[in-house]
Design a protein around this motif. Structure first.
Motif, PDB file in Angstrom:
ATOM      1  N   LYS A  30       0.838  -1.206   0.000  1.00  0.00           N
ATOM      2  CA  LYS A  30       0.000   0.000   0.000  1.00  0.00           C
ATOM      3  C   LYS A  30       0.866   1.247   0.000  1.00  0.00           C
ATOM      4  O   LYS A  30       0.561   2.233  -0.691  1.00  0.00           O
ATOM      5  N   ALA A  31       1.944   1.206   0.753  1.00  0.00           N
ATOM      6  CA  ALA A  31       2.869   2.346   0.784  1.00  0.00           C
ATOM      7  C   ALA A  31       3.504   2.551  -0.587  1.00  0.00           C
ATOM      8  O   ALA A  31       3.631   3.684  -1.072  1.00  0.00           O
ATOM      9  N   ILE A  32       3.897   1.453  -1.230  1.00  0.00           N
ATOM     10  CA  ILE A  32       4.497   1.515  -2.566  1.00  0.00           C
ATOM     11  C   ILE A  32       3.522   2.111  -3.564  1.00  0.00           C
ATOM     12  O   ILE A  32       3.886   2.939  -4.410  1.00  0.00           O
ATOM     13  N   ASP A  33       2.255   1.720  -3.436  1.00  0.00           N
ATOM     14  CA  ASP A  33       1.231   2.210  -4.363  1.00  0.00           C
ATOM     15  C   ASP A  33       0.953   3.706  -4.160  1.00  0.00           C
ATOM     16  O   ASP A  33       0.729   4.437  -5.128  1.00  0.00           O
ATOM     17  N   LYS A  34       0.996   4.153  -2.920  1.00  0.00           N
ATOM     18  CA  LYS A  34       0.643   5.541  -2.618  1.00  0.00           C
ATOM     19  C   LYS A  34       1.807   6.520  -2.776  1.00  0.00           C
ATOM     20  O   LYS A  34       1.586   7.712  -3.015  1.00  0.00           O
ATOM     21  N   LEU A  35       3.035   6.032  -2.660  1.00  0.00           N
ATOM     22  CA  LEU A  35       4.193   6.929  -2.739  1.00  0.00           C
ATOM     23  C   LEU A  35       4.297   7.606  -4.102  1.00  0.00           C
ATOM     24  O   LEU A  35       4.170   6.958  -5.137  1.00  0.00           O
ATOM     25  N   LYS A  36       4.526   8.913  -4.086  1.00  0.00           N
ATOM     26  CA  LYS A  36       4.787   9.628  -5.328  1.00  0.00           C
ATOM     27  C   LYS A  36       6.215   9.339  -5.764  1.00  0.00           C
ATOM     28  O   LYS A  36       7.062   8.978  -4.945  1.00  0.00           O
ATOM     29  N   LYS A  37       6.489   9.525  -7.044  1.00  0.00           N
ATOM     30  CA  LYS A  37       7.800   9.148  -7.566  1.00  0.00           C
ATOM     31  C   LYS A  37       8.933   9.866  -6.843  1.00  0.00           C
ATOM     32  O   LYS A  37       9.970   9.255  -6.533  1.00  0.00           O
ATOM     33  N   ARG A  38       8.749  11.139  -6.567  1.00  0.00           N
ATOM     34  CA  ARG A  38       9.817  11.893  -5.898  1.00  0.00           C
ATOM     35  C   ARG A  38      10.106  11.309  -4.515  1.00  0.00           C
ATOM     36  O   ARG A  38      11.270  11.120  -4.130  1.00  0.00           O
ATOM     37  N   ASP A  39       9.047  11.023  -3.766  1.00  0.00           N
ATOM     38  CA  ASP A  39       9.219  10.473  -2.414  1.00  0.00           C
ATOM     39  C   ASP A  39       9.811   9.062  -2.472  1.00  0.00           C
ATOM     40  O   ASP A  39      10.669   8.711  -1.651  1.00  0.00           O
ATOM     41  N   PHE A  40       9.345   8.274  -3.427  1.00  0.00           N
ATOM     42  CA  PHE A  40       9.841   6.903  -3.569  1.00  0.00           C
ATOM     43  C   PHE A  40      11.328   6.923  -3.945  1.00  0.00           C
ATOM     44  O   PHE A  40      12.126   6.146  -3.422  1.00  0.00           O
ATOM     45  N   THR A  41      11.686   7.837  -4.838  1.00  0.00           N
ATOM     46  CA  THR A  41      13.093   7.964  -5.245  1.00  0.00           C
ATOM     47  C   THR A  41      13.968   8.348  -4.061  1.00  0.00           C
ATOM     48  O   THR A  41      15.046   7.774  -3.850  1.00  0.00           O
ATOM     49  N   ASN A  42      13.495   9.300  -3.276  1.00  0.00           N
ATOM     50  CA  ASN A  42      14.248   9.721  -2.086  1.00  0.00           C
ATOM     51  C   ASN A  42      14.389   8.573  -1.090  1.00  0.00           C
ATOM     52  O   ASN A  42      15.443   8.397  -0.468  1.00  0.00           O
ATOM     53  N   LEU A  43      13.316   7.795  -0.941  1.00  0.00           N
ATOM     54  CA  LEU A  43      13.345   6.646  -0.040  1.00  0.00           C
ATOM     55  C   LEU A  43      14.402   5.642  -0.486  1.00  0.00           C
ATOM     56  O   LEU A  43      15.204   5.159   0.330  1.00  0.00           O
ATOM     57  N   VAL A  44      14.426   5.338  -1.777  1.00  0.00           N
ATOM     58  CA  VAL A  44      15.390   4.377  -2.321  1.00  0.00           C
ATOM     59  C   VAL A  44      16.819   4.881  -2.115  1.00  0.00           C
ATOM     60  O   VAL A  44      17.713   4.109  -1.742  1.00  0.00           O
ATOM     61  N   ILE A  45      17.036   6.170  -2.338  1.00  0.00           N
ATOM     62  CA  ILE A  45      18.370   6.752  -2.147  1.00  0.00           C
ATOM     63  C   ILE A  45      18.809   6.623  -0.684  1.00  0.00           C
ATOM     64  O   ILE A  45      19.951   6.241  -0.381  1.00  0.00           O
ATOM     65  N   ILE A  46      17.896   6.940   0.233  1.00  0.00           N
ATOM     66  CA  ILE A  46      18.211   6.838   1.660  1.00  0.00           C
ATOM     67  C   ILE A  46      18.526   5.395   2.050  1.00  0.00           C
ATOM     68  O   ILE A  46      19.488   5.121   2.787  1.00  0.00           O
ATOM     69  N   LEU A  47      17.727   4.468   1.554  1.00  0.00           N
ATOM     70  CA  LEU A  47      17.953   3.044   1.842  1.00  0.00           C
ATOM     71  C   LEU A  47      19.319   2.596   1.324  1.00  0.00           C
ATOM     72  O   LEU A  47      20.039   1.863   2.007  1.00  0.00           O
ATOM     73  N   LEU A  48      19.651   3.043   0.114  1.00  0.00           N
ATOM     74  CA  LEU A  48      20.938   2.666  -0.485  1.00  0.00           C
ATOM     75  C   LEU A  48      22.108   3.204   0.341  1.00  0.00           C
ATOM     76  O   LEU A  48      23.081   2.491   0.595  1.00  0.00           O
TER      77      LEU A  48
END
Length: 365
Positions: free
Chosen positions: A146-164
């Motif tokens: 559900k979080a993946i579906d709701k996340l906007k691309k900018r927020d999802f991209t930032n999340l992936v960068i932080i995780l990396l």
């Protein structure tokens, strides 16, 4: 890996992806055989060969490939899938315990009470750490999806960068990790899942040629980096080929992007890949038995050890595949029992909710 749990699924899976699953299983089996002593017994040429093998064909990559694929297709939770996973895990673990007990009677290894308890509680004891993490991730998947579906691309991209940065870059270049598990835990699995979901959600594309060249180039860099770390530390080291290594996750993504460019169906390939959960656990058990005879240790100084280990890994894979058909029957019985017990618990929960005026909702998604 969730697609592998239902081995008799009639849906056609892309055999290119299934080949990647097979390679991932072989990587895990090979590493459990060849890297039994984490490389401390290798010196000279054998140490260089070890570093090369563990840099390009290691269990860390195999595990991450599985998890990125799960994120790419998303895990769809259901009570049936969860009970099936639990039943398969317990059946494989109980079978291993029986064999270990028999072997201990002949003086091969030992089988203590604490070991038996861990074997009989494989999920909570994290005996098969990946399966434990996968089971918990399956339970969490409805909320993560559900979080993946709701996340906007900018927020999802930032999340992936932080995780990396937190869970891949720092552990790679500091050779330590904030997780305290060297990447063999739920945090790394969740990160890999998010990354797989990201490349699928935004249809990240790269030519097959570039993906293959990139994966090969990074594998060479991984080998060079691991060798440099080994020379500096004076012992076998592999900061660039762990589950939490930046190079591992990038190589995994490139391999999956290359494999997903084209689709075809092969019945044999899909059959082999469909029993991955069995092969993972039965393969771990088999390599454990082989290690008791110190086969690899006794061949440490042989130059043909690497090809021998690769051939033995394929043999273990095929043995585990065939054995899975034997374990399947008790697994189905255990699945039936677990389902019945859960049905009783669910009915009790419904009665309790009704008594207190609450609405009971099924968790399946």
């Amino acid at each position: 890996m969730d697609k592998q749990i239902t081995a008799n699924s009639k849906s056609l899976r892309n055999s290119n992806i299934e080949i990647v699953r097979i390679l991932a299983m072989l990587m895990i089996i090979f590493s459990h055989l060849y890297a039994t002593n984490s490389g401390e017994n290798y010196t000279g040429v054998q140490l260089i060969i070890f570093e090369f093998a563990i840099s390009v064909f290691h269990s860390g990559l195999g595990v991450v490939l599985f998890m990125v694929i799960s994120g790419y297709f998303l895990i769809r939770y259901s009570q049936k899938k969860l009970t099936q996973l639990l039943a398969i895990t317990w059946s494989c673990s109980a079978f291993a315990l029986v064999i270990e007990f028999v072997l201990s009677r002949f003086g091969i290894g030992s089988c203590s009470l604490s070991h038996a308890i861990h074997r009989l509680t494989p999920i909570t004891s994290k005996y098969y750490w990946y399966v434990s993490c996968y089971a918990f991730l399956m339970i969490l998947s409805p909320f993560i999806n559900k979080a993946i579906d709701k996340l906007k691309k900018r927020d999802f991209t930032n999340l992936v960068i932080i995780l990396l940065v937190l869970f891949y870059v720092l552990p790679t270049f500091l050779y330590t990790d904030i997780m305290g598990d060297r990447g063999k835990g739920l945090i790394t699995m969740v990160c890999s899942y998010f990354i797989g979901a990201y490349i699928a959600k935004y249809n990240i594309q790269i030519s097959k040629k570039k993906a293959i060249i990139g994966a090969i180039g990074l594998s060479i860099f991984t080998f060079a980096g691991n060798m440099a770390a080994t020379l500096v530390r004076g012992e076998a080291s592999y900061p660039f080929s762990r589950e939490c290594s930046l190079t591992t996750i990038v190589i995994a993504v490139l391999i999956i992007l290359a494999a997903s460019k084209e689709e075809y169906y092969n019945k044999v390939v899909n059959s082999l890949a469909s029993r991955g959960i069995y092969i993972y656990m039965l393969g771990c058990f088999t390599t454990g038995i082989i290690s008791k005879f110190e086969v690899i240790i006794n061949l440490t100084d042989k130059l043909w050890l690497l090809p021998f280990s690769l051939i033995l890994s394929i043999a273990v894979f095929l043995f585990a595949y065939l054995l899975s058909y034997v374990i399947e029957y008790p697994a189905k019985l255990v699945d039936f029992i677990i389902t019945k017990i859960w049905s009783i618990i669910e009915n009790l929960l419904k009665k309790i909710c009704t008594k207190f005026g609450l609405k009971y909702e099924n968790f399946d998604c």
